[in-house]
Write a protein that holds these residues in place. Sequence first.
Motif, PDB file in Angstrom:
ATOM      1  N   PHE A 109     -10.628  25.932 -23.321  1.00  0.00           N
ATOM      2  CA  PHE A 109      -9.681  24.897 -23.726  1.00  0.00           C
ATOM      3  C   PHE A 109      -9.571  23.798 -22.671  1.00  0.00           C
ATOM      4  CE2 PHE A 109      -5.028  23.771 -24.744  1.00  0.00           C
ATOM      5  CZ  PHE A 109      -5.407  22.863 -25.722  1.00  0.00           C
ATOM      6  N   GLU A 110      -9.546  24.167 -21.399  1.00  0.00           N
ATOM      7  CA  GLU A 110      -9.442  23.137 -20.362  1.00  0.00           C
ATOM      8  C   GLU A 110     -10.624  22.183 -20.426  1.00  0.00           C
ATOM      9  OE1 GLU A 110      -9.401  22.626 -15.502  1.00  0.00           O
ATOM     10  OE2 GLU A 110      -8.719  24.526 -16.363  1.00  0.00           O
ATOM     11  N   ASN A 111     -11.812  22.712 -20.709  1.00  0.00           N
ATOM     12  CA  ASN A 111     -12.991  21.845 -20.808  1.00  0.00           C
ATOM     13  C   ASN A 111     -12.887  20.894 -21.998  1.00  0.00           C
ATOM     14  OD1 ASN A 111     -13.770  23.521 -18.751  1.00  0.00           O
ATOM     15  ND2 ASN A 111     -15.797  23.970 -19.560  1.00  0.00           N
ATOM     16  N   LEU A 112     -12.354  21.383 -23.116  1.00  0.00           N
ATOM     17  CA  LEU A 112     -12.140  20.502 -24.266  1.00  0.00           C
ATOM     18  C   LEU A 112     -11.222  19.355 -23.889  1.00  0.00           C
ATOM     19  CD1 LEU A 112     -11.576  23.064 -27.181  1.00  0.00           C
ATOM     20  CD2 LEU A 112     -13.599  21.638 -26.812  1.00  0.00           C
ATOM     21  N   LEU A 113     -10.136  19.683 -23.193  1.00  0.00           N
ATOM     22  CA  LEU A 113      -9.164  18.667 -22.792  1.00  0.00           C
ATOM     23  C   LEU A 113      -9.764  17.674 -21.810  1.00  0.00           C
ATOM     24  CD1 LEU A 113      -6.082  21.022 -22.322  1.00  0.00           C
ATOM     25  CD2 LEU A 113      -6.486  19.463 -24.239  1.00  0.00           C
ATOM     26  N   LEU A 114     -10.534  18.179 -20.851  1.00  0.00           N
ATOM     27  CA  LEU A 114     -11.144  17.288 -19.865  1.00  0.00           C
ATOM     28  C   LEU A 114     -12.140  16.337 -20.520  1.00  0.00           C
ATOM     29  CD1 LEU A 114     -11.725  19.770 -16.894  1.00  0.00           C
ATOM     30  CD2 LEU A 114      -9.952  18.008 -17.092  1.00  0.00           C
ATOM     31  N   LEU A 129      -3.842  21.688 -18.870  1.00  0.00           N
ATOM     32  CA  LEU A 129      -4.259  20.700 -17.873  1.00  0.00           C
ATOM     33  C   LEU A 129      -3.573  20.869 -16.514  1.00  0.00           C
ATOM     34  CD1 LEU A 129      -4.310  17.453 -20.055  1.00  0.00           C
ATOM     35  CD2 LEU A 129      -6.292  18.550 -18.971  1.00  0.00           C
ATOM     36  N   LEU A 130      -2.561  21.714 -16.430  1.00  0.00           N
ATOM     37  CA  LEU A 130      -1.760  21.782 -15.204  1.00  0.00           C
ATOM     38  C   LEU A 130      -2.576  22.198 -13.981  1.00  0.00           C
ATOM     39  CD1 LEU A 130       1.694  23.195 -16.371  1.00  0.00           C
ATOM     40  CD2 LEU A 130       1.126  20.879 -15.617  1.00  0.00           C
ATOM     41  N   ASN A 131      -3.626  22.971 -14.192  1.00  0.00           N
ATOM     42  CA  ASN A 131      -4.457  23.403 -13.064  1.00  0.00           C
ATOM     43  C   ASN A 131      -5.721  22.568 -12.919  1.00  0.00           C
ATOM     44  OD1 ASN A 131      -2.716  25.548 -12.320  1.00  0.00           O
ATOM     45  ND2 ASN A 131      -3.597  26.844 -13.928  1.00  0.00           N
ATOM     46  N   SER A 132      -5.791  21.456 -13.654  1.00  0.00           N
ATOM     47  CA  SER A 132      -6.965  20.589 -13.574  1.00  0.00           C
ATOM     48  C   SER A 132      -6.817  19.612 -12.409  1.00  0.00           C
ATOM     49  CB  SER A 132      -7.132  19.814 -14.884  1.00  0.00           C
ATOM     50  OG  SER A 132      -6.139  18.796 -14.992  1.00  0.00           O
ATOM     51  N   ILE A 133      -7.805  18.742 -12.265  1.00  0.00           N
ATOM     52  CA  ILE A 133      -7.778  17.763 -11.185  1.00  0.00           C
ATOM     53  C   ILE A 133      -6.832  16.612 -11.488  1.00  0.00           C
ATOM     54  CG2 ILE A 133     -10.154  18.284 -10.518  1.00  0.00           C
ATOM     55  CD1 ILE A 133     -10.991  15.677 -11.948  1.00  0.00           C
ATOM     56  N   HIS A 134      -6.337  16.533 -12.728  1.00  0.00           N
ATOM     57  CA  HIS A 134      -5.523  15.397 -13.135  1.00  0.00           C
ATOM     58  C   HIS A 134      -4.033  15.637 -12.887  1.00  0.00           C
ATOM     59  CE1 HIS A 134      -9.048  13.633 -14.881  1.00  0.00           C
ATOM     60  NE2 HIS A 134      -9.199  14.617 -15.747  1.00  0.00           N
ATOM     61  N   LYS A 135      -3.319  14.529 -12.701  1.00  0.00           N
ATOM     62  CA  LYS A 135      -1.865  14.580 -12.632  1.00  0.00           C
ATOM     63  C   LYS A 135      -1.334  14.479 -14.059  1.00  0.00           C
ATOM     64  CE  LYS A 135       2.188  12.247 -10.687  1.00  0.00           C
ATOM     65  NZ  LYS A 135       2.673  11.087  -9.882  1.00  0.00           N
ATOM     66  N   VAL A 136      -0.533  15.445 -14.469  1.00  0.00           N
ATOM     67  CA  VAL A 136      -0.141  15.567 -15.875  1.00  0.00           C
ATOM     68  C   VAL A 136       1.357  15.359 -16.044  1.00  0.00           C
ATOM     69  CG1 VAL A 136      -0.164  17.051 -17.912  1.00  0.00           C
ATOM     70  CG2 VAL A 136      -2.015  17.205 -16.237  1.00  0.00           C
ATOM     71  N   SER A 137       1.722  14.557 -17.032  1.00  0.00           N
ATOM     72  CA  SER A 137       3.110  14.404 -17.444  1.00  0.00           C
ATOM     73  C   SER A 137       3.166  14.546 -18.961  1.00  0.00           C
ATOM     74  CB  SER A 137       3.679  13.042 -17.011  1.00  0.00           C
ATOM     75  OG  SER A 137       2.920  11.987 -17.578  1.00  0.00           O
ATOM     76  N   SER A 138       4.371  14.703 -19.485  1.00  0.00           N
ATOM     77  CA  SER A 138       4.532  14.877 -20.929  1.00  0.00           C
ATOM     78  C   SER A 138       5.510  13.840 -21.469  1.00  0.00           C
ATOM     79  CB  SER A 138       5.060  16.276 -21.249  1.00  0.00           C
ATOM     80  OG  SER A 138       4.114  17.263 -20.886  1.00  0.00           O
ATOM     81  N   ILE A 139       5.126  13.235 -22.595  1.00  0.00           N
ATOM     82  CA  ILE A 139       6.001  12.286 -23.285  1.00  0.00           C
ATOM     83  C   ILE A 139       6.286  12.835 -24.674  1.00  0.00           C
ATOM     84  CG2 ILE A 139       6.245   9.961 -24.220  1.00  0.00           C
ATOM     85  CD1 ILE A 139       4.437   8.950 -22.006  1.00  0.00           C
TER      86      ILE A 139
END
Length: 372
Positions: free
Chosen positions: A332-337, A29-39
């Motif tokens: 994979f990015e599409n699955l995540l989106l 997801l790091l190169n997607s349009i979303h802001k990503v953080s990890s917990i």
Amino acid sequence: MANVAVLFGGISPEHDISILTGLQAERGLLNSIHKVSSIYWSKGGDFFLLPNGCEASSFASGLPAKVEKLTIHLGDSPGFYQGGKSFSKPKKLEIDVVLNALHGGPGEDGSLQALLNLAGIKYSGPGALGASLGMDKLAFAGLCANLGIAHLDRHLLSHTTQPQTITFGSPFILKPRYGGSSIGIDVVSDLETAKARLRTNVHLKLGAVIEPFRSDLFDLQIAVKTFPKLVLSAIERPLRDKSGGEFLTYKDKYVGGTGMVEAPRELPAKLSDVIRESIYNYANRLVDAVPLRGITRIDFLSNGVDELYVNEINTIPGSLSKYLFIEPMIPFENLLLDLIAEATEVSTFAPTTAGADGSALSSAGTIASKLG
């Protein structure tokens, strides 16, 4: 753009595999349009906000560097909070969606889902009800029986189980009633040995089921993606260890440090048309009955020709079954989106107080009169 928190780890025997899945999702997801953080949900039950880019080896002996402990609040302004030490006010972490990469335990059995529901946090994967049904092997077998879906006989195993209640002969395979697909599995030759395992196998502590062990059957798997439309993946035949193990083990599935991505397999599986069409049919019927949401892996047992049995479902599969989506090919990015979009648009929780209109209270009289 959404604030997406990838949640992984958890209080589960599948903790380590969840870390692999979570780190894969974060990278995806790091190169997607979303802001990503990890917990990260530690084995001790604490939540930590992580810097992006952590490696799996950073978790091998503790916590990665530069982590920040989080708390989760209900009530007014619910959510995850950071800080709050030395008289400072805790700051709410801005999260629009949690991408759930937890496997097994409370991350996949409905517990976390219920907590996120109460906290008003949207999340990917199954809702609390679908997750709890997917984790309960005995209840899932009952659902299959109700739907007329072929399933090997499965019984509850307890210390009081009597031989006459078992409708099949030995050898037997034992499984945790509320566990994953490979950890804690055992094959035994008689009922007394099976009952003894209840005392020695920690994974059977909360409950166990017993089934006939069929060495002539092999594993088949298919993934189901539910959004924006139903998509079935290619059918996979995972291959067992060359040492000739009795069943598909944890080691068979999770080798090479990348979850199930590098595990040996036949993909697409070579099957008869009858078996292939039955797999598609059963998968479609289970989507609404469970109900399924996100990406689910459905596991089968078959001889490849004329016998097929639904074994179980994995509502948050290792690596999110990304390696199965080759027909059609889905990056994979599409699955995540799509998981994020589904979490945003399709609710898992619809609380209502309809019917609680006060009429039962107003006509109740005094509480003292109810105690006599």
